[in-house]
Design an enzyme around this catalytic site. Sequence first.
Site, PDB file in Angstrom:
ATOM      1  N   CYS A  80       0.842  -1.205   0.000  1.00 27.85           N
ATOM      2  CA  CYS A  80       0.000   0.000   0.000  1.00 27.85           C
ATOM      3  C   CYS A  80       0.882   1.262   0.000  1.00 27.85           C
ATOM      4  O   CYS A  80       1.518   1.545  -0.999  1.00 27.85           O
ATOM      5  CB  CYS A  80      -0.985  -0.045   1.169  1.00 27.85           C
ATOM      6  SG  CYS A  80      -2.242   1.227   1.033  1.00 27.85           S
ATOM      7  N   HIS A 191      -3.734  -5.262   0.190  1.00 26.11           N
ATOM      8  CA  HIS A 191      -3.162  -5.713   1.473  1.00 26.11           C
ATOM      9  C   HIS A 191      -3.173  -7.234   1.543  1.00 26.11           C
ATOM     10  O   HIS A 191      -4.198  -7.811   1.932  1.00 26.11           O
ATOM     11  CB  HIS A 191      -3.985  -5.139   2.632  1.00 26.11           C
ATOM     12  CG  HIS A 191      -3.806  -3.680   2.791  1.00 26.11           C
ATOM     13  ND1 HIS A 191      -2.814  -3.127   3.563  1.00 26.11           N
ATOM     14  CD2 HIS A 191      -4.452  -2.642   2.219  1.00 26.11           C
ATOM     15  CE1 HIS A 191      -2.870  -1.823   3.479  1.00 26.11           C
ATOM     16  NE2 HIS A 191      -3.856  -1.496   2.666  1.00 26.11           N
ATOM     17  N   GLU A 193      -1.893  -9.024   3.737  1.00 32.26           N
ATOM     18  CA  GLU A 193      -2.076  -9.429   5.142  1.00 32.26           C
ATOM     19  C   GLU A 193      -3.545  -9.373   5.557  1.00 32.26           C
ATOM     20  O   GLU A 193      -3.904  -9.832   6.634  1.00 32.26           O
ATOM     21  CB  GLU A 193      -1.197  -8.559   6.060  1.00 32.26           C
ATOM     22  CG  GLU A 193      -1.694  -7.146   6.349  1.00 32.26           C
ATOM     23  CD  GLU A 193      -1.454  -6.132   5.229  1.00 32.26           C
ATOM     24  OE1 GLU A 193      -1.195  -6.543   4.090  1.00 32.26           O
ATOM     25  OE2 GLU A 193      -1.550  -4.921   5.516  1.00 32.26           O
ATOM     26  N   ASP A 242     -21.635  -7.406  18.531  1.00 34.16           N
ATOM     27  CA  ASP A 242     -21.802  -6.404  19.587  1.00 34.16           C
ATOM     28  C   ASP A 242     -21.271  -7.049  20.866  1.00 34.16           C
ATOM     29  O   ASP A 242     -21.747  -8.113  21.281  1.00 34.16           O
ATOM     30  CB  ASP A 242     -23.281  -6.062  19.784  1.00 34.16           C
ATOM     31  CG  ASP A 242     -23.885  -5.287  18.611  1.00 34.16           C
ATOM     32  OD1 ASP A 242     -23.136  -4.936  17.689  1.00 34.16           O
ATOM     33  OD2 ASP A 242     -25.102  -5.042  18.640  1.00 34.16           O
ATOM     34  N   ASP A 410     -26.848   5.485  14.031  1.00 30.40           N
ATOM     35  CA  ASP A 410     -27.928   4.743  14.696  1.00 30.40           C
ATOM     36  C   ASP A 410     -29.227   5.531  14.593  1.00 30.40           C
ATOM     37  O   ASP A 410     -29.660   6.169  15.556  1.00 30.40           O
ATOM     38  CB  ASP A 410     -27.585   4.541  16.185  1.00 30.40           C
ATOM     39  CG  ASP A 410     -26.330   3.732  16.382  1.00 30.40           C
ATOM     40  OD1 ASP A 410     -26.158   2.718  15.697  1.00 30.40           O
ATOM     41  OD2 ASP A 410     -25.502   4.126  17.227  1.00 30.40           O
TER      42      ASP A 410
HETATM   43  O1  1PR Z   1     -21.329   5.814  20.307  1.00 31.40           O
HETATM   44  O2  1PR Z   1     -19.050   5.722  19.338  1.00 31.40           O
HETATM   45  O3  1PR Z   1     -19.505   4.701  21.558  1.00 31.40           O
HETATM   46  O4  1PR Z   1     -20.379   3.694  19.468  1.00 31.40           O
HETATM   47  C1  1PR Z   1     -21.242   2.761  20.002  1.00 31.40           C
HETATM   48  C2  1PR Z   1     -21.472   1.705  18.956  1.00 31.40           C
HETATM   49  O5  1PR Z   1     -22.175   0.656  19.575  1.00 31.40           O
HETATM   50  C3  1PR Z   1     -22.297   2.203  17.780  1.00 31.40           C
HETATM   51  O6  1PR Z   1     -21.773   1.683  16.582  1.00 31.40           O
HETATM   52  C4  1PR Z   1     -23.681   1.619  18.044  1.00 31.40           C
HETATM   53  O7  1PR Z   1     -24.312   1.247  16.833  1.00 31.40           O
HETATM   54  C5  1PR Z   1     -23.366   0.382  18.866  1.00 31.40           C
HETATM   55  N1  1PR Z   1     -24.402   0.079  19.858  1.00 31.40           N
HETATM   56  C6  1PR Z   1     -24.644   0.769  20.984  1.00 31.40           C
HETATM   57  N2  1PR Z   1     -25.637   0.160  21.668  1.00 31.40           N
HETATM   58  C7  1PR Z   1     -26.018  -0.904  20.972  1.00 31.40           C
HETATM   59  C8  1PR Z   1     -27.057  -1.857  21.350  1.00 31.40           C
HETATM   60  O8  1PR Z   1     -27.403  -2.781  20.619  1.00 31.40           O
HETATM   61  N3  1PR Z   1     -27.624  -1.669  22.516  1.00 31.40           N
HETATM   62  N4  1PR Z   1     -25.298  -1.915  18.897  1.00 31.40           N
HETATM   63  C9  1PR Z   1     -25.244  -0.975  19.828  1.00 31.40           C
HETATM   64  C10 1PR Z   1     -25.728  -1.654  17.725  1.00 31.40           C
HETATM   65  C11 1PR Z   1     -26.161  -2.435  15.726  1.00 31.40           C
HETATM   66  C12 1PR Z   1     -25.638  -3.162  14.631  1.00 31.40           C
HETATM   67  C13 1PR Z   1     -26.198  -4.548  14.587  1.00 31.40           C
HETATM   68  C14 1PR Z   1     -27.020  -4.512  13.357  1.00 31.40           C
HETATM   69  C15 1PR Z   1     -27.324  -5.846  12.768  1.00 31.40           C
HETATM   70  N5  1PR Z   1     -25.597  -2.760  16.969  1.00 31.40           N
HETATM   71  O9  1PR Z   1     -24.283  -3.123  14.507  1.00 31.40           O
HETATM   72  O10 1PR Z   1     -25.163  -5.420  14.649  1.00 31.40           O
HETATM   73  O11 1PR Z   1     -28.219  -3.803  13.636  1.00 31.40           O
HETATM   74  O12 1PR Z   1     -28.153  -6.573  13.576  1.00 31.40           O
HETATM   75  P1  1PR Z   1     -29.113  -7.690  12.982  1.00 31.40           P
HETATM   76  O13 1PR Z   1     -28.443  -8.239  11.766  1.00 31.40           O
HETATM   77  O14 1PR Z   1     -29.206  -8.704  14.052  1.00 31.40           O
HETATM   78  O15 1PR Z   1     -30.408  -7.016  12.669  1.00 31.40           O
HETATM   79  P2  1PR Z   1     -20.078   5.039  20.211  1.00 31.40           P
END
Ligand code: 1PR
Length: 563
Positions: A80, A191, A193, A242, A410
């Site tokens: 890169c 990349h 790697e 998550d 979000d």
């Molecule tokens: O605000 O910079 O500290 O980031 C926090 C991060 O954590 C953000 O990316 C936020 O989306 C994520 N987050 C915070 N709370 C939750 C929660 O679920 N309570 N998760 C959360 C969000 C959302 C998606 C999920 C998809 C697919 N997760 O990433 O994986 O909706 O899900 P599915 O396929 O099951 O429908 P910061």
Amino acid sequence: MGLYLLDYGAGNVQSLANSLTKLGHKFTWISQPSDFAKATSLVFPGVGAFETAIQHLADRGLLEPLREYINSGRPYFGICIGMQVLFESSDESPSKGLGIIPCHISRFDDSNKSVPHMGWNTADLISTSQASESEGIEESSFYYFVHSFCAKYDYERYPKAMEWAYTTTQYGDEIFVSSVRKNNAFGTQFHPEKSGTAGLKLIDEWLSKPESSHTHAPPSIPKPITPRPEHRLTKRIVACMDVRANDQGDLVVTKGDQYDVREKSTTSDSSSIKANTAGAVRNLGKPVSLAEKYYSSGADELCLLNITSFRHSPLHDQPMLAVVRAAAQEIFVPLTIGGGIKDTVDPDGTKRPALEVASAYFRAGADKVSIGSEAVYAVEKLLATGEKGKGAIETIAHAYGKQAVVVSIDPRRAYVDPETYDGPYKNELVYGKPDGPETERGKAWWYQCTVSGGRENRQLSVLQLAKGVEELGAGEILVNSIDRDGTGLGFDLDLVNLVRKNVRIPVVASSGAGSTEHFVDVFRGTDVEAALAAGIFHREEVKIEEVKEALIGAGINARIVPQ
Ligand code: 1PR
């Protein structure tokens, strides 16, 4: 004596180190100019920004020794930025490169495609005779690219430089040099790697060759190459985990419905409404073992989100760093880390700017960081005061390149009466759709940004946020949907299209995938570059291999990993 790696001090080089360790190659880091004399082969995994790389090398007195090393005829492998430094100059920076390849690096044209060029694409050998003394690049394989700048393949303007071209790659209708090779030097824009088993094989072959086999002559003769009707960049499938501590304090992969990650209580007692949302945190597995599983099933990228941000740990003891370190040792596709990427303060009062937080994750093996709440605040500030330049997005993008900065949005639908609504988002309203909860039937909605994992709504629309973070320098946008998260109803195509059509950086659709058809729908119904899912993969309702097969069956370009 032996293999040395060059780290200019501000790029993610851990991924390459991990791949070498995995392959069983021993190496030493170049830490001072005199180390170059001890190197019998050198790899420069320059991830990041051209200007930062050149400046850091110059500041540390490493630029001239690097040039001398390459001119000495000993084997060199640049990745890169490690390839781009061989060139004369770049649109990215006023600083000059080494000038060994007499050609300029320029930016991709983003008038008809997203930039950065991000994802898995092929590399075509310029001449078939090169295959006999191959560098391990196979035309049938996909390699991971992530860059906004490239050496355009221009044999009329740069005939001498194009002699170096070993492979080319097409993105949109532009053809660029995706690897170079001449004499003792080899370089790839992609990349290896981060290119799964195809990339590891390439690295292993290069490192396993005897020194004498690294002298390549004669160079290729430049020739015209006509673009194909379509490039081969694949649509990416991202598996997201998550991660949070459960009630016992163990880090687990969890998954919510509309961001509520706790089990619903089974009680039917109407007096216990509180208990209905206060069950145990759902535990769907351990982050590192799930990451390994998704890597071997062919996930094109992995995403680990720290959804509680482990607020009380000092940065260097963040439990998530240990997770990233362990995962990065075993997975060789890009890894994004999100949650808590912002200015923080350790419990002892030490301030940690967002750039330092991100750097800790990059050093642990992350390839991109994802910024959520902080991006909302930054765009609010941008719109209110015009202020930019010092926030998390800008400082991280400046040091590591914009491709390393993802913004995770979000949003939640804000329902309004279409007859009476006269608010600021009337031009963004979605009308007349049958989906949505029963109670909101007949209403229109706009997409409202939230912070703190959906806990707080902000007076900012998704469109404002997407355009704002693009202006601040984000390299990619991850579009979640609180309404669709965990529902299995499919991606919210209105939302995804709204973002995709209004920015020129890559967009990842997220939330709601419930079947393989939903992935086909999102790639047919929108121009997004990638789609992310969590729940269906964790619960093994759908395998990543099945998603890829469905895409290929529908004529959508996808990367299949040989099992
Ligand atoms: O605000 O910079 O500290 O980031 C926090 C991060 O954590 C953000 O990316 C936020 O989306 C994520 N987050 C915070 N709370 C939750 C929660 O679920 N309570 N998760 C959360 C969000 C959302 C998606 C999920 C998809 C697919 N997760 O990433 O994986 O909706 O899900 P599915 O396929 O099951 O429908 P910061």
